[in-house]
Design an enzyme around this catalytic site. Structure first.
Site, PDB file in Angstrom:
ATOM      1  CG  ASP A   1      -6.405 -10.847   0.483  1.00  0.00           C
ATOM      2  OD1 ASP A   1      -6.659 -11.875  -0.171  1.00  0.00           O
ATOM      3  OD2 ASP A   1      -5.327 -10.222   0.383  1.00  0.00           O
TER       4      ASP A   1
ATOM      5  CE1 TYR B   1      -1.404  -5.088  -5.385  1.00  0.00           C
ATOM      6  CE2 TYR B   1      -2.632  -7.051  -6.012  1.00  0.00           C
ATOM      7  CZ  TYR B   1      -1.498  -6.269  -6.103  1.00  0.00           C
ATOM      8  OH  TYR B   1      -0.447  -6.659  -6.912  1.00  0.00           O
TER       9      TYR B   1
ATOM     10  CG  LEU C   1      -8.257   3.621  -0.421  1.00  0.00           C
ATOM     11  CD1 LEU C   1      -8.538   3.381   1.063  1.00  0.00           C
ATOM     12  CD2 LEU C   1      -8.983   4.874  -0.909  1.00  0.00           C
ATOM     13  CD  GLU C   2      -2.134   3.866  -6.432  1.00  0.00           C
ATOM     14  OE1 GLU C   2      -0.987   3.647  -6.007  1.00  0.00           O
ATOM     15  OE2 GLU C   2      -2.601   3.338  -7.459  1.00  0.00           O
ATOM     16  CD  GLN C   3       1.838   1.075  -0.985  1.00  0.00           C
ATOM     17  OE1 GLN C   3       2.475   1.785  -1.757  1.00  0.00           O
ATOM     18  NE2 GLN C   3       2.378   0.055  -0.359  1.00  0.00           N
TER      19      GLN C   3
ATOM     20  N   GLY D   1      -6.645  -1.848   3.026  1.00  0.00           N
ATOM     21  CA  GLY D   1      -5.788  -2.179   4.154  1.00  0.00           C
ATOM     22  C   GLY D   1      -6.030  -1.261   5.332  1.00  0.00           C
TER      23      GLY D   1
ATOM     24  CD1 TRP E   1       1.964  -6.807   3.621  1.00  0.00           C
ATOM     25  CD2 TRP E   1       1.438  -5.492   1.899  1.00  0.00           C
ATOM     26  NE1 TRP E   1       3.139  -6.444   3.007  1.00  0.00           N
ATOM     27  CE2 TRP E   1       2.846  -5.641   1.943  1.00  0.00           C
ATOM     28  CE3 TRP E   1       0.877  -4.709   0.883  1.00  0.00           C
ATOM     29  CZ2 TRP E   1       3.681  -5.021   1.011  1.00  0.00           C
ATOM     30  CZ3 TRP E   1       1.724  -4.099  -0.036  1.00  0.00           C
ATOM     31  CH2 TRP E   1       3.110  -4.266   0.024  1.00  0.00           C
TER      32      TRP E   1
ATOM     33  CE1 TYR F   1       0.692  -9.855   1.662  1.00  0.00           C
ATOM     34  CE2 TYR F   1      -1.518  -9.979   2.573  1.00  0.00           C
ATOM     35  CZ  TYR F   1      -0.684  -9.829   1.493  1.00  0.00           C
ATOM     36  OH  TYR F   1      -1.219  -9.643   0.251  1.00  0.00           O
TER      37      TYR F   1
ATOM     38  CD  GLN G   1      -5.653  -9.986  -3.669  1.00  0.00           C
ATOM     39  OE1 GLN G   1      -4.907  -9.284  -2.987  1.00  0.00           O
ATOM     40  NE2 GLN G   1      -6.173 -11.113  -3.196  1.00  0.00           N
TER      41      GLN G   1
END
Length: 342
Positions: free
Chosen positions: A60, A223, A226-228, A302, A27, A65, A195
């Site tokens: 993915d 997804y 890691l909490e962004q 990501g 993403w 995106y 997902q």
């Protein structure tokens, strides 16, 4: 710290797709205001290459995106070695016209949820072109259909199964569905994966989705594990995010508020001795915990820069014993839920 030769791989459900348990979520490399900054294409390509060299074969992406840009970047990298990559992309978010049901406005575009056969037929060809390939390994619905134009699941599945019969898609998956919707998809044909959002700070999936996936033999692709970036240890109290960045949206991620962020930072600080004991870093520890949870088979991490891959890929060979898992679970219980209205 870790060895690429012992990256773990698991089949996606009942398919023959043998995917690295740590996959790269693509993403962020698509760019756009959601991530607060422009993405350097050359650096993004280097990041994909680094992931591949680190034992990650599972990538993915989605048309949304970067409006196809993420797919195009992956398409550059896979040339000449397509069979060594497992590419997952999606359908169901539509912005060409008003077909479907309105979903949201993003970067000046009105986005609709459309799982109509006619829009799926357009999307698959566009993704194949973007990826510069003649097949997609895992094709997923991005979001379920909603009213008022709620395409019947049987009709959507008929269109997707046709793509499998035509050889354009090797396996099918779903994203962000309820348990009832998942059961309906399974009743209509072979689904190999589900997902959804799941992390040690966002554990709703443990109630119904994860048990159902275990029961039905589905792989799970988590997804935001890691909490962004919040669970990497790189986010500090001084970190500032640009306007439009998803991390500024309290409804999307309340853990980024000042009070809640302080609590998470303190939690991670307490786990640094565990990292020393295991010779790993915090992202690897967090992802290894995620992979150890009942029903979780694969995590999507990501990345926009090669060094972020270095921080995460090692989770694919890291095992946590019962004592460590129990300690982390106790700490998470103590942490509790995020404070609201702060």
């Amino acid at each position: 710290m870790w060895n690429v030769n012992i990256m773990k791989y698991l089949k996606l459900g009942s398919s023959e797709l043998n995917a690295s348990v740590v996959g790269m979520g693509a993403w962020a490399i698509g760019g756009g205001a959601s991530w607060g900054s422009h993405v350097d294409d050359d650096l993004a390509v280097q990041t994909i290459e680094k992931a591949f060299d680190s034992g990650i074969n599972f990538f993915d992406t989605a048309p949304g995106y970067g409006w196809g840009h993420s797919e195009k970047l992956l398409g550059r990298v896979i040339q000449g070695r397509r069979d060594q990559f497992l590419i997952a992309t999606k359908c169901g978010l539509w912005w060409e016209d008003q077909r479907g049901s309105f979903f949201t406005n993003l970067e000046g575009r009105a986005i609709y949820r459309s799982l109509r056969p006619d829009t799926i037929a357009i999307e698959i060809e566009r993704s194949l072109k973007n990826l510069n390939t003649d097949y997609i390994d895992l094709y997923q619905i991005h979001w379920p259909a909603t009213e008022p134009e709620n395409t019947p699941i049987a009709e959507t599945m008929q269109a997707l199964l046709k793509l499998v019969d035509e050889g354009k898609v090797r396996a099918l998956g779903v994203c962000n569905v309820t348990t009832d919707e998942l059961r309906q998809y399974l009743d209509c044909g072979q689904i190999v994966s589900d997902q959804f959002r799941y992390s040690m700070l966002s554990r709703e999936a443990e109630q119904e989705i994860l048990p159902l996936c275990r029961q039905r033999g589905l792989s799970t692709l988590t997804y935001m594990s890691l909490e962004q970036g919040l669970l990497t240890g790189k986010v500090t109290m001084e970190s500032v995010f640009e306007e439009g960045d998803f991390r500024t949206n309290a409804a999307w991620n309340p853990w980024y508020s000042t009070m809640n962020r302080r609590r998470v930072i303190d939690l991670l600080e307490g786990w640094k001795p565990l990292c020393d004991q295991l010779n790993c870093n915090l992202p690897q520890l967090v992802l290894a915990w995620t992979l150890a949870q009942a029903g979780v088979t694969h995590v999507l991490a990501g990345a926009r820069r090669p060094e972020q891959i270095e921080q995460t890929a090692g989770a694919g060979e890291l095992s946590l014993n019962a004592e460590i898992l129990e300690q982390m679970d106790r700490d998470l219980t103590t942490l509790g839920a995020p404070e609201t209205n702060v």
